[in-house]
Enzyme design. Structure first.
Site, PDB file in Angstrom:
ATOM      1  N   THR A   1     -26.364  14.916 -67.403  1.00 51.30           N
ATOM      2  CA  THR A   1     -26.864  13.926 -68.363  1.00 51.30           C
ATOM      3  C   THR A   1     -28.063  14.555 -69.052  1.00 51.30           C
ATOM      4  OG1 THR A   1     -27.698  11.673 -68.636  1.00 51.30           O
ATOM      5  CG2 THR A   1     -28.327  12.790 -66.608  1.00 51.30           C
ATOM      6  N   THR A   2     -28.605  13.886 -70.069  1.00 52.72           N
ATOM      7  CA  THR A   2     -29.730  14.453 -70.814  1.00 52.72           C
ATOM      8  C   THR A   2     -30.885  14.751 -69.862  1.00 52.72           C
ATOM      9  OG1 THR A   2     -29.044  12.955 -72.557  1.00 52.72           O
ATOM     10  CG2 THR A   2     -31.123  14.103 -72.872  1.00 52.72           C
TER      11      THR A   2
ATOM     12  N   GLY B   1     -27.908   2.746 -69.406  1.00 53.58           N
ATOM     13  CA  GLY B   1     -26.475   2.985 -69.320  1.00 53.58           C
ATOM     14  C   GLY B   1     -25.956   2.941 -67.898  1.00 53.58           C
ATOM     15  N   HIS B   2     -26.216   4.018 -67.162  1.00 59.72           N
ATOM     16  CA  HIS B   2     -25.547   4.210 -65.874  1.00 59.72           C
ATOM     17  C   HIS B   2     -25.712   3.028 -64.924  1.00 59.72           C
ATOM     18  CE1 HIS B   2     -24.982   5.966 -61.817  1.00 59.72           C
ATOM     19  NE2 HIS B   2     -23.952   6.500 -62.430  1.00 59.72           N
TER      20      HIS B   2
ATOM     21  N   ARG C   1     -17.223  14.772 -73.865  1.00 58.49           N
ATOM     22  CA  ARG C   1     -16.794  14.463 -72.494  1.00 58.49           C
ATOM     23  C   ARG C   1     -16.656  12.966 -72.236  1.00 58.49           C
ATOM     24  NH1 ARG C   1     -22.286  15.875 -69.164  1.00 58.49           N
ATOM     25  NH2 ARG C   1     -22.077  17.838 -70.269  1.00 58.49           N
ATOM     26  N   HIS C   2     -17.376  12.148 -73.005  1.00 61.41           N
ATOM     27  CA  HIS C   2     -17.148  10.699 -72.828  1.00 61.41           C
ATOM     28  C   HIS C   2     -16.751  10.067 -74.169  1.00 61.41           C
ATOM     29  CE1 HIS C   2     -21.460  10.935 -73.547  1.00 61.41           C
ATOM     30  NE2 HIS C   2     -21.755  11.241 -72.297  1.00 61.41           N
TER      31      HIS C   2
ATOM     32  N   ASN D   1     -26.002   1.384 -73.153  1.00 65.61           N
ATOM     33  CA  ASN D   1     -25.278   2.638 -73.397  1.00 65.61           C
ATOM     34  C   ASN D   1     -23.910   2.554 -72.723  1.00 65.61           C
ATOM     35  OD1 ASN D   1     -24.233   5.290 -72.772  1.00 65.61           O
ATOM     36  ND2 ASN D   1     -26.179   6.131 -73.424  1.00 65.61           N
TER      37      ASN D   1
ATOM     38  N   HIS E   1     -33.828   6.167 -69.797  1.00 66.00           N
ATOM     39  CA  HIS E   1     -33.285   7.183 -68.888  1.00 66.00           C
ATOM     40  C   HIS E   1     -33.656   6.883 -67.446  1.00 66.00           C
ATOM     41  CE1 HIS E   1     -31.387  10.843 -67.573  1.00 66.00           C
ATOM     42  NE2 HIS E   1     -30.844  10.867 -68.779  1.00 66.00           N
ATOM     43  N   GLY E   2     -32.641   6.638 -66.644  1.00 68.71           N
ATOM     44  CA  GLY E   2     -32.839   6.423 -65.212  1.00 68.71           C
ATOM     45  C   GLY E   2     -33.367   5.040 -64.866  1.00 68.71           C
TER      46      GLY E   2
ATOM     47  N   ASP F   1     -21.446   4.923 -72.726  1.00 72.53           N
ATOM     48  CA  ASP F   1     -20.793   6.223 -72.533  1.00 72.53           C
ATOM     49  C   ASP F   1     -19.882   6.259 -71.298  1.00 72.53           C
ATOM     50  OD1 ASP F   1     -22.114   7.253 -74.729  1.00 72.53           O
ATOM     51  OD2 ASP F   1     -23.646   8.303 -73.554  1.00 72.53           O
ATOM     52  N   HIS F   2     -20.372   5.660 -70.209  1.00 76.02           N
ATOM     53  CA  HIS F   2     -19.621   5.836 -68.961  1.00 76.02           C
ATOM     54  C   HIS F   2     -18.402   4.930 -68.839  1.00 76.02           C
ATOM     55  CE1 HIS F   2     -22.119   9.023 -67.941  1.00 76.02           C
ATOM     56  NE2 HIS F   2     -23.199   8.294 -67.723  1.00 76.02           N
TER      57      HIS F   2
ATOM     58  N   ARG G   1     -21.266  13.806 -77.563  1.00 76.41           N
ATOM     59  CA  ARG G   1     -21.667  15.146 -77.116  1.00 76.41           C
ATOM     60  C   ARG G   1     -20.784  16.209 -77.734  1.00 76.41           C
ATOM     61  NH1 ARG G   1     -25.025  14.758 -72.198  1.00 76.41           N
ATOM     62  NH2 ARG G   1     -24.909  17.014 -72.189  1.00 76.41           N
TER      63      ARG G   1
ATOM     64  N   ARG H   1      -8.402   9.126 -66.620  1.00 80.82           N
ATOM     65  CA  ARG H   1      -6.945   8.999 -66.576  1.00 80.82           C
ATOM     66  C   ARG H   1      -6.284   9.315 -67.906  1.00 80.82           C
ATOM     67  NH1 ARG H   1      -4.861   6.355 -61.914  1.00 80.82           N
ATOM     68  NH2 ARG H   1      -2.867   6.520 -62.961  1.00 80.82           N
TER      69      ARG H   1
ATOM     70  N   GLU I   1     -38.323   7.425 -78.500  1.00 77.58           N
ATOM     71  CA  GLU I   1     -37.835   6.905 -77.226  1.00 77.58           C
ATOM     72  C   GLU I   1     -38.515   7.715 -76.139  1.00 77.58           C
ATOM     73  OE1 GLU I   1     -33.611   6.429 -76.615  1.00 77.58           O
ATOM     74  OE2 GLU I   1     -33.870   6.470 -74.432  1.00 77.58           O
TER      75      GLU I   1
ATOM     76  N   GLU J   1     -26.756   8.608 -80.250  1.00 77.42           N
ATOM     77  CA  GLU J   1     -27.527   9.719 -79.676  1.00 77.42           C
ATOM     78  C   GLU J   1     -26.808  11.001 -80.033  1.00 77.42           C
ATOM     79  OE1 GLU J   1     -28.051   9.517 -75.478  1.00 77.42           O
ATOM     80  OE2 GLU J   1     -29.093   7.619 -75.558  1.00 77.42           O
TER      81      GLU J   1
ATOM     82  N   HIS K   1     -23.472   8.409 -77.023  1.00 75.78           N
ATOM     83  CA  HIS K   1     -23.870   9.809 -77.227  1.00 75.78           C
ATOM     84  C   HIS K   1     -22.600  10.603 -77.489  1.00 75.78           C
ATOM     85  CE1 HIS K   1     -26.190  13.516 -75.386  1.00 75.78           C
ATOM     86  NE2 HIS K   1     -25.681  13.770 -76.577  1.00 75.78           N
TER      87      HIS K   1
END
Ligand code: PXP
Length: 236
Positions: free
Chosen positions: A99-100, A212-213, A48-49, A6, A190-191, A8-9, A44, A17, A150, A69, A42
């Site tokens: 996050t979700t 992702g993260h 936001r990302h 993922n 997730h996580g 997104d980040h 959203r 920036r 998922e 997503e 994702h």
């Protein structure tokens, strides 16, 4: 087990920036080059990302599998049908969440879900639903026309005590076995991170994990050394 990354980040960092870098599409191509089996983003409601242009560019660039997503809204349905990712994953979405949070409440949305999924089924776009690892949610996902579920691993990732971790893992394993027995493909996410992922190698029903993260956070730390050295080479 396959890995879907993922990105997104990467976009979160870029948006901090308001400039062009780092580019989530370049990151996606790098992840694919290293062996990722798919790229997840994702889109959203608040953008936001990932933004609409990122999604269009990802569609052009990604050659493995693009997983979009999305919340179950008319706007996203239209965007997804136009973009044609290989896969969509329905997720719940709250504007104020970081996050979700938790799986999609299928029972609550069931009346409209099957109709919402029909155009995707007809267009050959695979459908996954992000759910809690529970039998009822799996049954409803199957009945509504999903190809895949998922399983939400967020609770597993939050647990600290060994016995609680083992219980969550058991719940996930049982859900994976059940979903597979109904003919659904099973992924999880997730996580998940470098410390808690290992037990998933022993759940063969889970074909893929979506992360992702942890990967983006790790990339910053492992890449920082070279980035600083490179700048020093230029200025010295
Ligand atoms: N799967 C789903 C459905 C998600 O919403 C997310 C977060 O965007 C992930 C997987 C990845 O979670 P994480 O960033 O914690 O790895």
């Amino acid at each position: 087990m396959r890995l879907a990354v993922n990105i997104d980040h990467i976009a979160t960092l870029r948006n901090a920036r308001g400039e062009q870098e780092p580019d989530p599409v370049a990151a996606a191509l790098l992840a694919e080059k290293c062996g990722a089996a798919g790229i997840v983003c994702h889109l959203r409601e608040d953008r936001r990302h990932i933004k609409d242009l990122d999604l269009a560019r990802l569609r052009l660039g990604v050659t493995t599998k693009l997983d979009l997503e999305m919340a179950m809204t008319a706007e996203l349905q239209q965007i997804a049908l136009k973009t044609r990712p290989e896969l969509i994953t329905l997720v719940p979405e709250k504007r104020e969440e970081l996050t979700t949070e938790g799986g999609f409440d299928i029972a609550r949305h069931y009346d409209v879900l099957a109709a919402y999924l029909k155009p995707f089924n007809a267009e050959g776009i695979e459908v996954s639903i992000f759910i809690e690892p529970e039998k009822k949610a799996i049954d409803l996902a199957k009945q509504a026309g999903a190809d895949m579920v998922e399983l939400h691993t967020g609770l597993y990732a939050q647990k600290q005590l060994d016995e609680e971790i083992a219980l969550e893992l058991k719940r996930i394993r049982e859900a994976a076995v059940y979903a597979k027995s109904l003919g659904l493909k099973v992924v999880a996410g997730h996580g998940l991170n470098y410390l808690n992922i290992a037990p998933f190698r022993n759940i063969p029903e889970i074909e893929e994990v979506s992360i992702g993260h942890a990967i983006i956070a790790r990339a910053v730390m492992t890449g920082l050394e070279e980035a600083v050295r490179e700048m020093l080479r230029i200025i010295q």
